[in-house]
Design a protein around this motif. Structure first.
Motif, PDB file in Angstrom:
ATOM      1  N   ASP A  21      28.146 -27.248  14.140  1.00  0.00           N
ATOM      2  CA  ASP A  21      27.144 -27.438  15.188  1.00  0.00           C
ATOM      3  C   ASP A  21      25.772 -27.488  14.526  1.00  0.00           C
ATOM      4  OD1 ASP A  21      26.143 -27.758  17.772  1.00  0.00           O
ATOM      5  OD2 ASP A  21      25.789 -25.605  18.016  1.00  0.00           O
ATOM      6  N   ILE A  22      24.844 -28.185  15.160  1.00  0.00           N
ATOM      7  CA  ILE A  22      23.464 -28.197  14.683  1.00  0.00           C
ATOM      8  C   ILE A  22      22.540 -27.902  15.851  1.00  0.00           C
ATOM      9  CG2 ILE A  22      23.927 -29.860  12.823  1.00  0.00           C
ATOM     10  CD1 ILE A  22      22.480 -31.997  14.553  1.00  0.00           C
ATOM     11  N   GLU A  23      21.350 -27.420  15.530  1.00  0.00           N
ATOM     12  CA  GLU A  23      20.278 -27.264  16.496  1.00  0.00           C
ATOM     13  C   GLU A  23      19.113 -28.127  16.031  1.00  0.00           C
ATOM     14  OE1 GLU A  23      20.647 -25.741  19.306  1.00  0.00           O
ATOM     15  OE2 GLU A  23      22.613 -24.900  18.799  1.00  0.00           O
ATOM     16  N   THR A  24      18.353 -28.639  16.987  1.00  0.00           N
ATOM     17  CA  THR A  24      17.224 -29.519  16.658  1.00  0.00           C
ATOM     18  C   THR A  24      15.926 -28.932  17.183  1.00  0.00           C
ATOM     19  OG1 THR A  24      17.546 -30.798  18.694  1.00  0.00           O
ATOM     20  CG2 THR A  24      18.682 -31.574  16.709  1.00  0.00           C
ATOM     21  N   TYR A  33      16.673 -32.560  12.767  1.00  0.00           N
ATOM     22  CA  TYR A  33      17.539 -31.472  12.292  1.00  0.00           C
ATOM     23  C   TYR A  33      16.707 -30.215  12.055  1.00  0.00           C
ATOM     24  CZ  TYR A  33      20.620 -28.771   9.245  1.00  0.00           C
ATOM     25  OH  TYR A  33      21.378 -27.762   8.686  1.00  0.00           O
ATOM     26  N   GLY A  36      21.845 -25.819  10.906  1.00  0.00           N
ATOM     27  CA  GLY A  36      23.233 -26.236  11.117  1.00  0.00           C
ATOM     28  C   GLY A  36      24.202 -25.201  10.590  1.00  0.00           C
ATOM     29  N   PHE A  70      32.844 -31.463  16.049  1.00  0.00           N
ATOM     30  CA  PHE A  70      31.631 -31.161  16.818  1.00  0.00           C
ATOM     31  C   PHE A  70      31.987 -31.236  18.300  1.00  0.00           C
ATOM     32  CE2 PHE A  70      29.419 -32.732  12.979  1.00  0.00           C
ATOM     33  CZ  PHE A  70      28.363 -31.834  12.867  1.00  0.00           C
ATOM     34  N   SER A  73      29.927 -34.857  19.587  1.00  0.00           N
ATOM     35  CA  SER A  73      29.524 -35.388  18.275  1.00  0.00           C
ATOM     36  C   SER A  73      28.615 -36.611  18.414  1.00  0.00           C
ATOM     37  CB  SER A  73      30.757 -35.765  17.442  1.00  0.00           C
ATOM     38  OG  SER A  73      31.468 -36.845  18.026  1.00  0.00           O
ATOM     39  N   ASP A  76      25.199 -35.022  18.006  1.00  0.00           N
ATOM     40  CA  ASP A  76      25.015 -34.421  16.679  1.00  0.00           C
ATOM     41  C   ASP A  76      25.011 -35.474  15.579  1.00  0.00           C
ATOM     42  OD1 ASP A  76      25.171 -31.376  17.209  1.00  0.00           O
ATOM     43  OD2 ASP A  76      26.916 -32.149  18.265  1.00  0.00           O
TER      44      ASP A  76
END
Length: 257
Positions: A21-24, A33, A36, A70, A73, A76
């Motif tokens: 997972d990522i956070e922005t 980005y 992550g 994800f 996805s 992401d």
């Protein structure tokens, strides 16, 4: 009479599943980005640097297929693809197969680094588990928590990393609870394909008919024989540079006297 050769059984692939997972930051205007997280073989990794995250995500283990999961996805990978193109020189859906530093999109993504034979597969769990990740967290009695908001870049806090890890943990637990790792290994990446497979299984039991399952397949890799592996892009570029330098040294310029 010559004996018939036994039909060789198709080799079964070993898989490494990576939950990600990522956070922005600046999510409503120009998302970038921020942080992550990746969970690989039970070990968790977190990165505030895109390249480190990308390198770990696309890292390969010899003899294994890497599948990154994800939830949603599409979002992401849109962020990651943008950064990979801008910072690392990747191309998205190049005009031909077998390219290195390439990202091919479709029902699942195939990411090729400096080897056009071995992609990292990126699969969207949302096609198998519709709905929000938070709803699955509630089912598992594992609350998701409040989403961290960063309208502009700021240094991530401990609470941000904690939220990120919780998302990755929920994703892993839910995906495994539904036995979807096996679904992916069998190439069943949507609810529709799972339903069709179940119907075929019932039909097979009643009639004795067998159905072939193709599994997760690479569609865009290069072709090479067992002993004819492609050169990594960095090696190929160095060879081209050395050849050009040799050509310059050996060129004899004609001079009239």
């Amino acid at each position: 009479m010559a004996k018939r050769k036994k039909k060789q059984q198709k080799k079964q692939h070993d898989y490494t599943f990576v939950y990600a997972d990522i956070e922005t930051f600046s999510p409503s205007t120009d998302p970038q980005y921020w942080i992550g997280g990746l969970k690989i073989n039970g070990k968790y990794y977190a990165y505030d640097n895109f390249k480190d995250f990308w390198d770990k995500m696309t890292e390969h283990e010899k003899g294994k297929r890497r599948v990154v999961i994800f939830h949603n996805s599409k979002y992401d990978m849109s962020i990651l693809t943008y950064h990979a193109k801008f910072y690392l020189g990747y191309t998205e859906n190049p005009g031909q197969n077998g390219m290195t530093k390439a990202i091919y999109t479709g029902l699942y993504h195939e990411v090729y680094t400096d080897n056009n034979q071995t992609p990292t597969f990126v699969v969207d769990s949302k096609n198998l588990m519709p709905g929000s990740l938070g709803s699955y967290g509630k089912m598992l009695n594992f609350e998701k928590g409040e989403t961290p908001i960063a309208t502009v870049y700021r240094k991530p806090l401990e609470s941000d990393y904690k939220y990120l890890k919780r998302d990755v943990d929920i994703l892993e637990m839910a995906f495994k609870a539904f036995n979807h790792e096996e679904s992916v290994k069998n190439g069943l990446l949507t609810i529709s394909s799972l339903s069709q497979s179940s119907i075929k299984d019932i039909h097979s039991t009643r009639t004795g008919t067998t159905y072939k399952r193709n599994g997760l397949r690479r569609k865009h890799g290069g072709k090479s024989s067992k002993d004819d592996k492609p050169l990594p892009s960095c090696v190929r570029e160095q060879i081209e540079s050395d050849c050009e330098a040799f050509k310059m040294r050996e060129t004899v310029y004609h001079r009239e006297t």
